[in-house]
Scaffold this motif. Sequence first.
Motif, PDB file in Angstrom:
ATOM      1  N   GLU A   1       8.076   1.037   7.142  1.00 36.42           N
ATOM      2  CA  GLU A   1       8.602  -0.178   6.506  1.00 36.42           C
ATOM      3  C   GLU A   1       8.245  -0.254   5.027  1.00 36.42           C
ATOM      4  O   GLU A   1       9.052  -0.715   4.216  1.00 36.42           O
ATOM      5  N   LEU A   2       7.039   0.193   4.694  1.00 34.08           N
ATOM      6  CA  LEU A   2       6.536   0.059   3.328  1.00 34.08           C
ATOM      7  C   LEU A   2       6.808   1.282   2.457  1.00 34.08           C
ATOM      8  O   LEU A   2       6.559   1.246   1.251  1.00 34.08           O
ATOM      9  N   GLY A   3       7.252   2.371   3.072  1.00 32.89           N
ATOM     10  CA  GLY A   3       7.430   3.602   2.315  1.00 32.89           C
ATOM     11  C   GLY A   3       6.107   4.255   1.959  1.00 32.89           C
ATOM     12  O   GLY A   3       5.979   4.912   0.931  1.00 32.89           O
ATOM     13  N   ALA A   4       5.113   4.056   2.801  1.00 32.08           N
ATOM     14  CA  ALA A   4       3.772   4.591   2.560  1.00 32.08           C
ATOM     15  C   ALA A   4       3.560   5.867   3.367  1.00 32.08           C
ATOM     16  O   ALA A   4       4.343   6.192   4.259  1.00 32.08           O
ATOM     17  N   THR A   5       2.495   6.574   3.045  1.00 35.16           N
ATOM     18  CA  THR A   5       2.108   7.751   3.816  1.00 35.16           C
ATOM     19  C   THR A   5       0.915   7.401   4.691  1.00 35.16           C
ATOM     20  O   THR A   5       0.117   6.520   4.352  1.00 35.16           O
ATOM     21  N   VAL A   6       0.785   8.095   5.818  1.00 36.12           N
ATOM     22  CA  VAL A   6      -0.329   7.878   6.731  1.00 36.12           C
ATOM     23  C   VAL A   6      -1.234   9.105   6.701  1.00 36.12           C
ATOM     24  O   VAL A   6      -0.760  10.238   6.785  1.00 36.12           O
ATOM     25  N   HIS A   7      -2.514   8.856   6.577  1.00 38.15           N
ATOM     26  CA  HIS A   7      -3.528   9.906   6.610  1.00 38.15           C
ATOM     27  C   HIS A   7      -4.386   9.653   7.845  1.00 38.15           C
ATOM     28  O   HIS A   7      -4.857   8.535   8.054  1.00 38.15           O
ATOM     29  N   VAL A   8      -4.577  10.692   8.644  1.00 40.85           N
ATOM     30  CA  VAL A   8      -5.322  10.569   9.896  1.00 40.85           C
ATOM     31  C   VAL A   8      -6.691  11.203   9.721  1.00 40.85           C
ATOM     32  O   VAL A   8      -6.812  12.337   9.248  1.00 40.85           O
ATOM     33  N   LEU A   9      -7.731  10.474  10.135  1.00 45.41           N
ATOM     34  CA  LEU A   9      -9.103  10.957  10.078  1.00 45.41           C
ATOM     35  C   LEU A   9      -9.625  11.092  11.493  1.00 45.41           C
ATOM     36  O   LEU A   9      -9.578  10.141  12.276  1.00 45.41           O
TER      37      LEU A   9
ATOM     38  N   PRO B   1       0.832  -1.205   0.000  1.00 48.14           N
ATOM     39  CA  PRO B   1       0.000   0.000   0.000  1.00 48.14           C
ATOM     40  C   PRO B   1       0.865   1.253   0.000  1.00 48.14           C
ATOM     41  O   PRO B   1       1.945   1.278   0.578  1.00 48.14           O
ATOM     42  N   GLN B   2       0.382   2.280  -0.673  1.00 46.96           N
ATOM     43  CA  GLN B   2       1.089   3.549  -0.705  1.00 46.96           C
ATOM     44  C   GLN B   2       0.507   4.532   0.297  1.00 46.96           C
ATOM     45  O   GLN B   2       1.154   5.496   0.674  1.00 46.96           O
ATOM     46  N   LYS B   3      -0.742   4.307   0.686  1.00 43.19           N
ATOM     47  CA  LYS B   3      -1.426   5.185   1.636  1.00 43.19           C
ATOM     48  C   LYS B   3      -2.121   4.334   2.682  1.00 43.19           C
ATOM     49  O   LYS B   3      -2.729   3.314   2.365  1.00 43.19           O
ATOM     50  N   ILE B   4      -2.043   4.784   3.937  1.00 40.90           N
ATOM     51  CA  ILE B   4      -2.710   4.100   5.038  1.00 40.90           C
ATOM     52  C   ILE B   4      -3.606   5.114   5.731  1.00 40.90           C
ATOM     53  O   ILE B   4      -3.136   6.178   6.142  1.00 40.90           O
ATOM     54  N   LEU B   5      -4.881   4.802   5.852  1.00 40.74           N
ATOM     55  CA  LEU B   5      -5.844   5.676   6.517  1.00 40.74           C
ATOM     56  C   LEU B   5      -6.107   5.152   7.922  1.00 40.74           C
ATOM     57  O   LEU B   5      -6.436   3.976   8.089  1.00 40.74           O
TER      58      LEU B   5
ATOM     59  N   ARG C   1      -4.518   5.647  19.607  1.00 39.94           N
ATOM     60  CA  ARG C   1      -3.103   6.057  19.655  1.00 39.94           C
ATOM     61  C   ARG C   1      -2.209   4.859  19.297  1.00 39.94           C
ATOM     62  O   ARG C   1      -1.262   4.987  18.531  1.00 39.94           O
ATOM     63  N   ALA C   2      -2.529   3.689  19.846  1.00 40.92           N
ATOM     64  CA  ALA C   2      -1.756   2.485  19.543  1.00 40.92           C
ATOM     65  C   ALA C   2      -1.906   2.105  18.069  1.00 40.92           C
ATOM     66  O   ALA C   2      -0.934   1.710  17.418  1.00 40.92           O
ATOM     67  N   ALA C   3      -3.118   2.248  17.534  1.00 42.90           N
ATOM     68  CA  ALA C   3      -3.344   1.931  16.121  1.00 42.90           C
ATOM     69  C   ALA C   3      -2.551   2.871  15.221  1.00 42.90           C
ATOM     70  O   ALA C   3      -1.951   2.445  14.232  1.00 42.90           O
ATOM     71  N   LEU C   4      -2.511   4.143  15.581  1.00 45.70           N
ATOM     72  CA  LEU C   4      -1.757   5.104  14.791  1.00 45.70           C
ATOM     73  C   LEU C   4      -0.258   4.824  14.868  1.00 45.70           C
ATOM     74  O   LEU C   4       0.443   4.887  13.854  1.00 45.70           O
ATOM     75  N   ALA C   5       0.225   4.496  16.040  1.00 42.07           N
ATOM     76  CA  ALA C   5       1.646   4.167  16.192  1.00 42.07           C
ATOM     77  C   ALA C   5       2.001   2.956  15.327  1.00 42.07           C
ATOM     78  O   ALA C   5       3.044   2.928  14.663  1.00 42.07           O
TER      79      ALA C   5
END
Length: 70
Positions: A30-38, A4-8, A18-22
Amino acid sequence: MYKPQKILVSVDLSSCSRAALAHALGLAKELGATVHVLYVTEGPATSQREARATAQLELDTFLSDLTTTE
């Protein structure tokens, strides 16, 4: 294998989110993906601008707490 390139990640400012976001941040690294927070708020607000400002402050605090604990 699919990478995946993006993780929501949706958060509710709880310790579980907080644990899920961490975890998502570690996985993204590890994957070189970006994280988007909702973060969705509910409840009465006198204006949309006030609701947005309050939510932004709460989310900024949540995220800064996460980065200072790692």
